[in-house]
Design a protein around this motif. Structure first.
Motif, PDB file in Angstrom:
ATOM      1  N   TYR A 146       0.811  -1.216   0.000  1.00  0.00           N
ATOM      2  CA  TYR A 146       0.000   0.000   0.000  1.00  0.00           C
ATOM      3  C   TYR A 146       0.846   1.268   0.000  1.00  0.00           C
ATOM      4  O   TYR A 146       0.434   2.299  -0.506  1.00  0.00           O
ATOM      5  N   GLN A 163      -1.137  -6.982  -4.718  1.00  0.00           N
ATOM      6  CA  GLN A 163      -2.353  -6.522  -4.050  1.00  0.00           C
ATOM      7  C   GLN A 163      -3.506  -6.385  -5.038  1.00  0.00           C
ATOM      8  O   GLN A 163      -4.609  -6.894  -4.817  1.00  0.00           O
ATOM      9  N   GLY A 164      -3.277  -5.708  -6.157  1.00  0.00           N
ATOM     10  CA  GLY A 164      -4.330  -5.532  -7.146  1.00  0.00           C
ATOM     11  C   GLY A 164      -4.756  -6.842  -7.776  1.00  0.00           C
ATOM     12  O   GLY A 164      -5.954  -7.102  -7.972  1.00  0.00           O
ATOM     13  N   ASN A 166      -4.537  -9.850  -6.469  1.00  0.00           N
ATOM     14  CA  ASN A 166      -5.236 -10.691  -5.505  1.00  0.00           C
ATOM     15  C   ASN A 166      -6.663 -10.209  -5.281  1.00  0.00           C
ATOM     16  O   ASN A 166      -7.596 -11.012  -5.168  1.00  0.00           O
ATOM     17  N   GLU A 167      -6.860  -8.891  -5.223  1.00  0.00           N
ATOM     18  CA  GLU A 167      -8.217  -8.350  -5.051  1.00  0.00           C
ATOM     19  C   GLU A 167      -9.108  -8.737  -6.230  1.00  0.00           C
ATOM     20  O   GLU A 167     -10.264  -9.138  -6.043  1.00  0.00           O
ATOM     21  N   ALA A 168      -8.578  -8.602  -7.435  1.00  0.00           N
ATOM     22  CA  ALA A 168      -9.366  -8.934  -8.625  1.00  0.00           C
ATOM     23  C   ALA A 168      -9.722 -10.416  -8.648  1.00  0.00           C
ATOM     24  O   ALA A 168     -10.868 -10.802  -8.952  1.00  0.00           O
ATOM     25  N   ARG A 170      -9.919 -12.449  -6.103  1.00  0.00           N
ATOM     26  CA  ARG A 170     -10.874 -12.750  -5.031  1.00  0.00           C
ATOM     27  C   ARG A 170     -12.296 -12.436  -5.481  1.00  0.00           C
ATOM     28  O   ARG A 170     -13.224 -13.202  -5.203  1.00  0.00           O
ATOM     29  N   CYS A 171     -12.469 -11.331  -6.175  1.00  0.00           N
ATOM     30  CA  CYS A 171     -13.797 -10.983  -6.689  1.00  0.00           C
ATOM     31  C   CYS A 171     -14.321 -12.052  -7.650  1.00  0.00           C
ATOM     32  O   CYS A 171     -15.509 -12.408  -7.626  1.00  0.00           O
ATOM     33  N   THR A 183      -6.320 -15.157   0.212  1.00  0.00           N
ATOM     34  CA  THR A 183      -6.203 -14.130   1.225  1.00  0.00           C
ATOM     35  C   THR A 183      -4.770 -13.623   1.225  1.00  0.00           C
ATOM     36  O   THR A 183      -3.881 -14.260   0.655  1.00  0.00           O
ATOM     37  N   ARG A 232     -10.349 -11.100   3.751  1.00  0.00           N
ATOM     38  CA  ARG A 232      -9.615 -10.710   2.534  1.00  0.00           C
ATOM     39  C   ARG A 232      -8.145 -10.491   2.820  1.00  0.00           C
ATOM     40  O   ARG A 232      -7.292 -10.739   1.955  1.00  0.00           O
ATOM     41  N   GLU A 233      -7.778  -9.998   4.028  1.00  0.00           N
ATOM     42  CA  GLU A 233      -6.377  -9.826   4.347  1.00  0.00           C
ATOM     43  C   GLU A 233      -6.182  -9.651   5.845  1.00  0.00           C
ATOM     44  O   GLU A 233      -7.121  -9.358   6.591  1.00  0.00           O
TER      45      GLU A 233
END
Length: 338
Positions: A146, A163-164, A166-168, A170-171, A183, A232-233
């Motif tokens: 971050y 980070q980006g 993993n977020e995508a 996860r969605c 996670t 999520r984290e």
């Protein structure tokens, strides 16, 4: 969820630091642990660690920047140890240097290992987990996912990318209502061997930004995340929490603060050793095992109250609600007596 004693676990970057401590911790639970890394001596020592702890170990020499090697390793794991339950991405490399002193080839290599290595590991894990609708992938991140800091442009870029990504991902898994979970665990400064084997162009020896935590603290967090992957984290260490909050609300001020302090806080008072190994292109632990810990044992802590609080936020919330309830009842009773 598979009982921990029967788990098959893959840990990349398992010969040093967080990866080494994580592999050993899974071994203590009786898991079968596949160790993916490059250094022969480090792999042999990590295998002994896991087996001595009570687990079963399979050491597979692997450069995670090569997707074919990663895929071959995953196939071998399932053939020799069984279906993969948990995949932990840890492997990375870096360059301690001002950006303008890093070559394009060096920056590419850091990105391939520290970002694409996570992508390739996740691909190979999902290729096996999704058809079974079971499994967990843990991405070992950093507060630097971050908040970028000076002298680590390549590493910060990779962690932001993870980070980006993993977020995508996860969605996408949530969209499919998949029982495969991803996670991420964001880490603080840790006492790992990287500060003596990462390519450095700094005048003095590199160090983690204090406060420094022993690698067993992050390993504990990784195991907890693997057992509770619905979140999520996770954030490890008060310094991680403070950094992320400060970056959210005062990023510009933090830029200026790090411009003043970020160079000195990442270096000791000792001059850099010109013969220090560099693991960017070749493993530093081919002929020598560095272990899990770096050289900062005397300055490192083995406790994180923040991590305990993070893992028990439900309990703390219930206690807080209880205290608030008692206070409210007392206030009502006091008013009734008036």
């Amino acid at each position: 969820m598979t009982h921990p004693q029967h788990q098959t676990v893959v840990v990349t970057g398992s010969t040093g630091g967080i990866g080494r401590a994580t592999a050993r911790a899974f071994g203590e639970r009786g898991a079968s642990v596949a160790l993916l890394a490059r250094g022969r001596a480090g792999l042999e020592a990590a295998q002994r660690d896991v087996e001595h702890a009570g687990g079963k170990a399979l050491a597979i020499p692997t450069d995670t920047a090569d997707h074919e090697q990663v895929e071959a390793a995953a196939a071998r794991v399932e053939e020799e140890l069984g279906p993969i339950d948990v995949w932990v991405n840890v492997a990375f490399t870096s360059v301690f240097s001002p950006f303008w002193e890093i070559s394009p080839e060096e920056f590419t290599r850091v990105t391939e290992v520290s970002y694409l290595g996570f992508v390739y590991g996740t691909m190979s894990a999902l290729r096996r987990m999704k058809p079974r609708d079971h499994g967990t992938i843990v991405q070992v991140g950093s507060a630097l996912a971050y908040r970028g800091i000076p002298l680590q442009t390549a590493y910060c870029g990779a962690k932001h990318a993870i980070q980006g990504f993993n977020e995508a991902l996860r969605c996408e898994l949530l969209h499919e209502r998949s029982n495969v979970h991803v996670t991420m665990v964001q880490m603080p400064g840790v006492n790992t061997p990287q500060f003596r084997w990462v390519l450095s162009r700094l005048p003095n020896k590199a160090q983690p930004v204090p406060p420094i935590y022993q690698p067993e603290i992050p390993a504990n967090a990784v195991l907890y995340a693997a057992d509770h992957p619905e979140r999520r984290e996770y954030w490890v260490g008060g310094s991680t929490v403070g950094t992320l909050i400060a970056n959210k609300f005062a990023a510009g001020l933090l830029d200026r603060y790090l411009a003043r302090t970020g160079f000195s806080s990442q270096q000791t008072d000792e001059k850099c050793d010109p013969d220090q190994p560099a693991n960017l292109w070749e493993p530093a632990d081919s002929d020598r095992d560095f272990g899990a810990h770096g050289v900062f044992d005397s300055r490192s802590t083995s406790r994180s109250y923040q991590l305990w609080a993070s893992q028990h936020h439900g309990l703390l919330g219930a206690i807080g609600a209880g205290v608030a309830g008692v206070a409210a009842a007392g206030l009502v009773a006091g008013r009734a007596r008036r």
